[in-house]
Enzyme design. Structure first.
Site, PDB file in Angstrom:
ATOM      1  N   GLU A  51       0.857  -1.203   0.000  1.00  0.00           N
ATOM      2  CA  GLU A  51       0.000   0.000   0.000  1.00  0.00           C
ATOM      3  C   GLU A  51       0.881   1.237   0.000  1.00  0.00           C
ATOM      4  O   GLU A  51       1.993   1.214   0.522  1.00  0.00           O
ATOM      5  CB  GLU A  51      -0.940  -0.028   1.203  1.00  0.00           C
ATOM      6  CG  GLU A  51      -0.287  -0.126   2.574  1.00  0.00           C
ATOM      7  CD  GLU A  51       0.163   1.183   3.169  1.00  0.00           C
ATOM      8  OE1 GLU A  51      -0.249   2.213   2.640  1.00  0.00           O
ATOM      9  OE2 GLU A  51       0.954   1.156   4.123  1.00  0.00           O
ATOM     10  N   CYS A 103       5.327   5.041   9.739  1.00  0.00           N
ATOM     11  CA  CYS A 103       5.936   4.324   8.611  1.00  0.00           C
ATOM     12  C   CYS A 103       7.398   4.676   8.362  1.00  0.00           C
ATOM     13  O   CYS A 103       8.253   3.791   8.389  1.00  0.00           O
ATOM     14  CB  CYS A 103       5.126   4.590   7.347  1.00  0.00           C
ATOM     15  SG  CYS A 103       3.395   4.199   7.566  1.00  0.00           S
ATOM     16  N   LYS A 116      10.134   3.548  11.014  1.00  0.00           N
ATOM     17  CA  LYS A 116      10.209   2.079  11.104  1.00  0.00           C
ATOM     18  C   LYS A 116      10.728   1.474   9.793  1.00  0.00           C
ATOM     19  O   LYS A 116      11.610   0.621   9.804  1.00  0.00           O
ATOM     20  CB  LYS A 116       8.800   1.575  11.453  1.00  0.00           C
ATOM     21  CG  LYS A 116       8.430   0.195  11.022  1.00  0.00           C
ATOM     22  CD  LYS A 116       7.026  -0.149  11.466  1.00  0.00           C
ATOM     23  CE  LYS A 116       5.946   0.121  10.438  1.00  0.00           C
ATOM     24  NZ  LYS A 116       5.957  -0.684   9.225  1.00  0.00           N
TER      25      LYS A 116
HETATM   26  C1  UGA Z   1       3.901   7.495   4.243  1.00  0.00           C
HETATM   27  C2  UGA Z   1       3.980   7.510   2.706  1.00  0.00           C
HETATM   28  O1  UGA Z   1       3.844   8.843   2.221  1.00  0.00           O
HETATM   29  C3  UGA Z   1       2.883   6.629   2.104  1.00  0.00           C
HETATM   30  O2  UGA Z   1       3.038   6.592   0.688  1.00  0.00           O
HETATM   31  C4  UGA Z   1       3.025   5.218   2.679  1.00  0.00           C
HETATM   32  O3  UGA Z   1       2.012   4.363   2.193  1.00  0.00           O
HETATM   33  C5  UGA Z   1       2.907   5.282   4.192  1.00  0.00           C
HETATM   34  O4  UGA Z   1       3.954   6.139   4.709  1.00  0.00           O
HETATM   35  C6  UGA Z   1       3.039   3.888   4.728  1.00  0.00           C
HETATM   36  O5  UGA Z   1       4.112   3.294   4.583  1.00  0.00           O
HETATM   37  O6  UGA Z   1       2.032   3.327   5.196  1.00  0.00           O
HETATM   38  P1  UGA Z   1       2.415   8.755   6.074  1.00  0.00           P
HETATM   39  O7  UGA Z   1       3.269   8.085   7.104  1.00  0.00           O
HETATM   40  O8  UGA Z   1       0.941   8.780   6.247  1.00  0.00           O
HETATM   41  O9  UGA Z   1       2.672   8.103   4.623  1.00  0.00           O
HETATM   42  O10 UGA Z   1       2.878  10.262   6.042  1.00  0.00           O
HETATM   43  P2  UGA Z   1       3.516  11.264   4.981  1.00  0.00           P
HETATM   44  O11 UGA Z   1       2.486  12.173   4.453  1.00  0.00           O
HETATM   45  O12 UGA Z   1       4.367  10.565   4.010  1.00  0.00           O
HETATM   46  O13 UGA Z   1       4.471  12.114   5.964  1.00  0.00           O
HETATM   47  C7  UGA Z   1       5.512  11.476   6.683  1.00  0.00           C
HETATM   48  C8  UGA Z   1       6.292  12.503   7.474  1.00  0.00           C
HETATM   49  O14 UGA Z   1       7.043  13.351   6.613  1.00  0.00           O
HETATM   50  C9  UGA Z   1       5.423  13.434   8.318  1.00  0.00           C
HETATM   51  O15 UGA Z   1       6.064  13.625   9.562  1.00  0.00           O
HETATM   52  C10 UGA Z   1       5.381  14.720   7.504  1.00  0.00           C
HETATM   53  O16 UGA Z   1       5.157  15.871   8.265  1.00  0.00           O
HETATM   54  C11 UGA Z   1       6.772  14.711   6.908  1.00  0.00           C
HETATM   55  N1  UGA Z   1       6.883  15.497   5.648  1.00  0.00           N
HETATM   56  C12 UGA Z   1       6.221  15.091   4.539  1.00  0.00           C
HETATM   57  C13 UGA Z   1       7.710  16.609   5.611  1.00  0.00           C
HETATM   58  O17 UGA Z   1       8.324  16.999   6.636  1.00  0.00           O
HETATM   59  N2  UGA Z   1       7.859  17.277   4.436  1.00  0.00           N
HETATM   60  C14 UGA Z   1       7.222  16.911   3.303  1.00  0.00           C
HETATM   61  O18 UGA Z   1       7.415  17.558   2.254  1.00  0.00           O
HETATM   62  C15 UGA Z   1       6.375  15.792   3.359  1.00  0.00           C
END
Ligand code: UGA
Length: 435
Positions: free
Chosen positions: A155, A264, A267
């Site tokens: 996913e 995610c 980990k």
């Molecule tokens: C992430 C991936 O984006 C999904 O594609 C993946 O399916 C998911 O992990 C998973 O493995 O289940 P998610 O953990 O929901 O999704 O969150 P993200 O939106 O990717 O953000 C992750 C972290 O990066 C957050 O702390 C967010 O604030 C940070 N982030 C994100 C930034 O600091 N800058 C950005 O430009 C984008």
């Protein structure tokens, strides 16, 4: 939009109703399939059958209600009660980080062992949990069924927009040894307009880890560039804009911030380092990405301390945002909590507000004063730290914020609010990678 061809629904069981399982189940029901979701927590199953959704996920409640109303979505206690009729069984159980950084496969093995004896002949077990390369084989072993195929179907859902991401995927990846099984699984997604990639299980499993690791790399890279910008007097927002116009780079996932977190990236990046190490490759680049991230928590804590006059000992720090990102109520591995922990260790009194955090009850919030609104969090504060990018923070009355605080100082770790408007109101402002 639903595609009519998907109406001829298949019988599907989903094991695990976390955010991946619940979103998968609800979306598959929406696409016209008959879905039974199983979980091991009785209260959760009862609540879901009443239409109560345990997580904050845009659009998910509508889809669950739609599925319950149509009868195409049901929730049962215990996986063995979900699978006997199922043509397809999705495994959506957690793969937490084990003590040595590797993914802990015990939940997935237990689930496979449990359902093995109850599966129909020719059923297909689809692994959606994020699992190390080779886990398809582990699941096959645990099932103990030669007449059942196991397929990897990672996913790529983001929390907060999981429903949108499921229904509008960038790609659907299917990893299978058995091409017939891959084609049958592909048929489940007929209603979606997305490129379909069929590959072997090891490649599918690696695609998932590599994608998350690459995204984490982008963010660590931009946070490192932000540090350079601060040192040389450049503005990271302008730098990112200029970089992003290059189609080879793109502008997505280049927002500087307090570091990446959530359930995610931390980990999965550690697990990939471990997977590589076990296979004889020292993934130094990814280790560096993780180090930059940990340094970022410290850098932001230092910024806040500096803004508070050089020490936070005994001082009140207001914090806006505790979740790992906006539009979710998830605080797992939240950079905001990492930074708060550092501030408290340095003696700060932290008053925090987050729109999705209502009650202190959670042990992760011990020692933090949880305010009921953003202004109350600022009462008597020497500095305000914005740690999660909730939209509503942008539109607050900053005159009122300033009147409430002991000093008008803001550290904006998401470059979220209007810097000029704050400066005009007499605030001292510091963002990330810009003055
Ligand atoms: C992430 C991936 O984006 C999904 O594609 C993946 O399916 C998911 O992990 C998973 O493995 O289940 P998610 O953990 O929901 O999704 O969150 P993200 O939106 O990717 O953000 C992750 C972290 O990066 C957050 O702390 C967010 O604030 C940070 N982030 C994100 C930034 O600091 N800058 C950005 O430009 C984008």
């Amino acid at each position: 939009m639903k595609d009519e061809s998907a109406r001829m629904g298949s019988k599907i069981a989903v094991i695990g109703t976390g955010y991946v399982g619940l979103t998968t189940g609800a979306c598959l029901a929406h696409l016209g399939h008959d879905v039974i979701c199983a979980d091991i927590v009785p209260e959760k199953v009862e609540a879901l059958n009443r239409g109560e959704i345990p997580i904050l996920e845009a659009g998910l409640d509508d889809l669950v209600h739609e599925g319950l109303r149509s009868g195409q979505l049901r929730f049962v206690l215990g996986s063995e009660h979900a699978v006997d009729d199922a043509e397809f069984v999705y495994l959506c159980v957690p793969t937490p980080q084990g003590e040595d950084g590797s993914a802990d496969l015990s939940y997935i093995e237990a689930a496979a062992q449990q359902i093995g004896p109850h599966l129909q002949s020719e059923a297909i077990v689809i692994n959606k949990s994020t699992v190390p390369v080779g886990s398809t084989f582990v699941v096959e072993q645990a099932l103990g069924r030669a007449d059942v195929s196991v397929v990897s179907n990672p996913e790529f859902l983001r929390e907060g927009s999981a429903v949108h991401d499921f229904l509008n995927p960038d790609r659907v990846v299917i990893g299978a040894e058995d091409q017939g099984a891959a084609i049958r699984v592909a048929g489940l997604y007929l209603g979606l307009a997305a490129p379909l990639q069929v590959t072997d299980p090891a490649s599918a499993e690696t695609i998932k880890y590599a994608s998350n690791a690459f995204l984490a790399t982008k963010i660590s890279f931009v946070n490192a560039i932000a540090a350079v910008c601060e040192a040389v007097g450049a503005d990271v927002n302008d730098v990112v804009l200029g970089m992003g116009y290059d189609k080879r780079i793109g502008n997505a996932f280049l927002r500087p911030g307090p570091g990446w977190g959530g359930s995610c990236f931390p980990k999965d990046s550690r697990a990939l380092v471990r997977i590589a190490e076990d296979a004889g490759y020292d993934f130094d680049l990814l280790k560096g990405v993780i180090t930059v991230n940990e340094e970022q928590f410290e850098r932001v804590a230092d910024k806040i301390e500096h803004m508070a006059g050089g020490a936070v000992e005994g001082k009140t720090v207001a914090v806006w945002g505790l979740t790992f990102k906006a539009r979710t109520d998830d605080m797992r591995d939240s950079p905001a909590l990492e930074i708060v922990r550092r501030l408290r260790a340095r003696g700060a009194v932290v008053q925090a507000y987050d729109p999705s955090v209502e009650e202190p009850g959670d042990p992760r919030l011990d020692g933090i004063e949880i305010a009921t609104d953003p202004y109350a969090a600022c009462a008597g504060a020497e500095v305000l730290a914005i740690l999660t990018e909730w939209d509503e923070f942008k539109w607050l009355d900053f005159d009122k914020v300033g009147e409430t605080m002991a000093a008008k100082r803001v550290v904006d770790a998401r470059n979220l609010v209007d810097r000029t408007a704050l400066l005009r109101r007499g605030f001292v402002y510091q963002g990330i990678g810009r003055a």
